[in-house]
Motif scaffolding. Sequence first.
Motif, PDB file in Angstrom:
ATOM      1  N   MET A 258      69.074  83.358  64.153  1.00  0.00           N
ATOM      2  CA  MET A 258      69.278  82.766  62.833  1.00  0.00           C
ATOM      3  C   MET A 258      67.955  82.258  62.305  1.00  0.00           C
ATOM      4  SD  MET A 258      71.918  82.174  60.835  1.00  0.00           S
ATOM      5  CE  MET A 258      72.103  81.435  59.227  1.00  0.00           C
ATOM      6  N   LYS A 259      67.559  82.724  61.123  1.00  0.00           N
ATOM      7  CA  LYS A 259      66.300  82.316  60.515  1.00  0.00           C
ATOM      8  C   LYS A 259      66.609  81.683  59.156  1.00  0.00           C
ATOM      9  CE  LYS A 259      64.122  84.256  63.979  1.00  0.00           C
ATOM     10  NZ  LYS A 259      65.241  84.868  64.692  1.00  0.00           N
ATOM     11  N   ILE A 260      66.243  80.423  59.011  1.00  0.00           N
ATOM     12  CA  ILE A 260      66.597  79.652  57.822  1.00  0.00           C
ATOM     13  C   ILE A 260      65.332  79.079  57.207  1.00  0.00           C
ATOM     14  CG2 ILE A 260      67.959  77.711  56.939  1.00  0.00           C
ATOM     15  CD1 ILE A 260      69.570  77.952  59.641  1.00  0.00           C
TER      16      ILE A 260
ATOM     17  N   ILE B   7      70.151  83.694  48.875  1.00  0.00           N
ATOM     18  CA  ILE B   7      69.646  82.427  48.358  1.00  0.00           C
ATOM     19  C   ILE B   7      70.818  81.495  48.079  1.00  0.00           C
ATOM     20  CG2 ILE B   7      68.222  81.333  46.587  1.00  0.00           C
ATOM     21  CD1 ILE B   7      66.966  84.108  46.093  1.00  0.00           C
ATOM     22  N   PHE B   8      70.734  80.282  48.600  1.00  0.00           N
ATOM     23  CA  PHE B   8      71.837  79.334  48.493  1.00  0.00           C
ATOM     24  C   PHE B   8      71.324  77.977  48.009  1.00  0.00           C
ATOM     25  CE2 PHE B   8      72.484  82.358  51.903  1.00  0.00           C
ATOM     26  CZ  PHE B   8      73.745  82.870  51.639  1.00  0.00           C
ATOM     27  N   VAL B   9      72.268  77.134  47.605  1.00  0.00           N
ATOM     28  CA  VAL B   9      71.929  75.781  47.160  1.00  0.00           C
ATOM     29  C   VAL B   9      72.713  74.762  47.984  1.00  0.00           C
ATOM     30  CG1 VAL B   9      72.392  74.114  45.312  1.00  0.00           C
ATOM     31  CG2 VAL B   9      71.158  76.183  44.801  1.00  0.00           C
ATOM     32  N   VAL B  10      72.026  73.691  48.358  1.00  0.00           N
ATOM     33  CA  VAL B  10      72.670  72.501  48.913  1.00  0.00           C
ATOM     34  C   VAL B  10      72.357  71.359  47.961  1.00  0.00           C
ATOM     35  CG1 VAL B  10      72.563  70.757  50.737  1.00  0.00           C
ATOM     36  CG2 VAL B  10      72.651  73.184  51.341  1.00  0.00           C
ATOM     37  N   ALA B  11      73.384  70.693  47.476  1.00  0.00           N
ATOM     38  CA  ALA B  11      73.206  69.568  46.555  1.00  0.00           C
ATOM     39  C   ALA B  11      73.199  68.272  47.350  1.00  0.00           C
ATOM     40  CB  ALA B  11      74.316  69.552  45.520  1.00  0.00           C
ATOM     41  N   ASN B  12      72.160  67.460  47.139  1.00  0.00           N
ATOM     42  CA  ASN B  12      71.985  66.208  47.878  1.00  0.00           C
ATOM     43  C   ASN B  12      72.007  65.029  46.908  1.00  0.00           C
ATOM     44  OD1 ASN B  12      71.532  64.596  50.142  1.00  0.00           O
ATOM     45  ND2 ASN B  12      69.315  64.707  49.922  1.00  0.00           N
ATOM     46  N   LYS B  13      72.233  63.837  47.452  1.00  0.00           N
ATOM     47  CA  LYS B  13      72.221  62.583  46.684  1.00  0.00           C
ATOM     48  C   LYS B  13      73.271  62.573  45.574  1.00  0.00           C
ATOM     49  CE  LYS B  13      67.248  61.978  47.462  1.00  0.00           C
ATOM     50  NZ  LYS B  13      65.930  61.718  46.833  1.00  0.00           N
TER      51      LYS B  13
ATOM     52  N   LEU C 209      76.487  75.848  48.849  1.00  0.00           N
ATOM     53  CA  LEU C 209      77.002  75.637  50.201  1.00  0.00           C
ATOM     54  C   LEU C 209      77.727  74.308  50.350  1.00  0.00           C
ATOM     55  CD1 LEU C 209      74.064  76.957  52.426  1.00  0.00           C
ATOM     56  CD2 LEU C 209      76.198  78.113  51.842  1.00  0.00           C
ATOM     57  N   GLY C 210      77.393  73.337  49.514  1.00  0.00           N
ATOM     58  CA  GLY C 210      78.073  72.057  49.642  1.00  0.00           C
ATOM     59  C   GLY C 210      77.314  70.916  48.995  1.00  0.00           C
TER      60      GLY C 210
ATOM     61  N   GLN D 241      78.061  74.912  59.329  1.00  0.00           N
ATOM     62  CA  GLN D 241      79.032  75.927  59.742  1.00  0.00           C
ATOM     63  C   GLN D 241      79.037  77.123  58.794  1.00  0.00           C
ATOM     64  OE1 GLN D 241      82.490  73.448  59.878  1.00  0.00           O
ATOM     65  NE2 GLN D 241      82.011  72.611  61.897  1.00  0.00           N
ATOM     66  N   GLN D 242      78.863  76.847  57.511  1.00  0.00           N
ATOM     67  CA  GLN D 242      78.778  77.953  56.550  1.00  0.00           C
ATOM     68  C   GLN D 242      77.538  78.803  56.804  1.00  0.00           C
ATOM     69  OE1 GLN D 242      80.124  77.730  52.367  1.00  0.00           O
ATOM     70  NE2 GLN D 242      80.001  75.507  52.655  1.00  0.00           N
ATOM     71  N   ILE D 243      76.427  78.139  57.103  1.00  0.00           N
ATOM     72  CA  ILE D 243      75.182  78.866  57.373  1.00  0.00           C
ATOM     73  C   ILE D 243      75.354  79.742  58.613  1.00  0.00           C
ATOM     74  CG2 ILE D 243      72.771  78.606  58.046  1.00  0.00           C
ATOM     75  CD1 ILE D 243      72.766  75.991  56.374  1.00  0.00           C
ATOM     76  N   LEU D 244      75.983  79.197  59.640  1.00  0.00           N
ATOM     77  CA  LEU D 244      76.233  79.974  60.849  1.00  0.00           C
ATOM     78  C   LEU D 244      77.123  81.167  60.530  1.00  0.00           C
ATOM     79  CD1 LEU D 244      75.863  80.276  63.899  1.00  0.00           C
ATOM     80  CD2 LEU D 244      77.829  78.759  64.201  1.00  0.00           C
TER      81      LEU D 244
END
Length: 258
Positions: free
Chosen positions: A1-3, A189-195, A215-216, A250-253
């Motif tokens: 897995m390469k992220i 290409i994915f997005v993770v929303a933070n804060k 992704l979440g 888990q989604q990334i995996l």
Amino acid sequence: MKIAISGKGGVGKTTVAAFLARWFGQRGYSVLAIDADPDANLGHALGIPNAGEIVPISQMKDLIAERTESVPGTFGGFFKMNPKVDDLPDTLAVPCGDNVRLMVMGGVKKGGMGCVCPESVLLKNLVHHLVLRRDDVVIMDMEAGIEHLGRGTARGVDAFIVVVEPGKRSIETAERIRELASDIGLERIFVVANKVRLDRDREYITENLRNFQLLGFIPYDEAIIEADMKGVFAGGVSDTTREAMEKIAQQILGIKES
């Protein structure tokens, strides 16, 4: 897995990178956490004592000179474009516990970040090796761009994640990063929303990033701010925050397994 993980400074990409490294490591994977942002502090986020004392590879002049057959401190001249790098992860990576090891790339200051110089050649060859040749889970905390990646390396990246926060500048940075990534063939290409604090934050991000797969959402958590100030791993987050991060992991995996 390469992220590969990117995003505007301050959005929390280093926190996300550290959590993913620990999550995979705790599940028995061999993890190489790569600090590829000159301004990032992935070592601190992973909870490594005295992480600031780790010498970045870009500053190892003797090593660079040996591998590229260049003369330290000089401009121009001839040097090897394909230096030996396959042994560097095993000799330079710093153990962090939980099956995680850290490598700090550093930046190439002189001549610009995109210069064709011994330092940049060594780093790009190392990234190429990490992404295409290693069996480890490789998690790269990158600056707001794709400086260390190239067309040949892009095909080995399983997930290119852009971390965003509610705000126009963060959204604009995400779009620029997406365009750069697309130019070299990065498709996943994915997005993770933070804060994220309120429903309107979720709506704002969803509405303005329709070109991304989301992704979440990670809620705003004071424990993350406190951990960052202390230079430790953010292990004391709320149950809600931990659950959100674990679902993202888990989604990334699942991306790799599919």
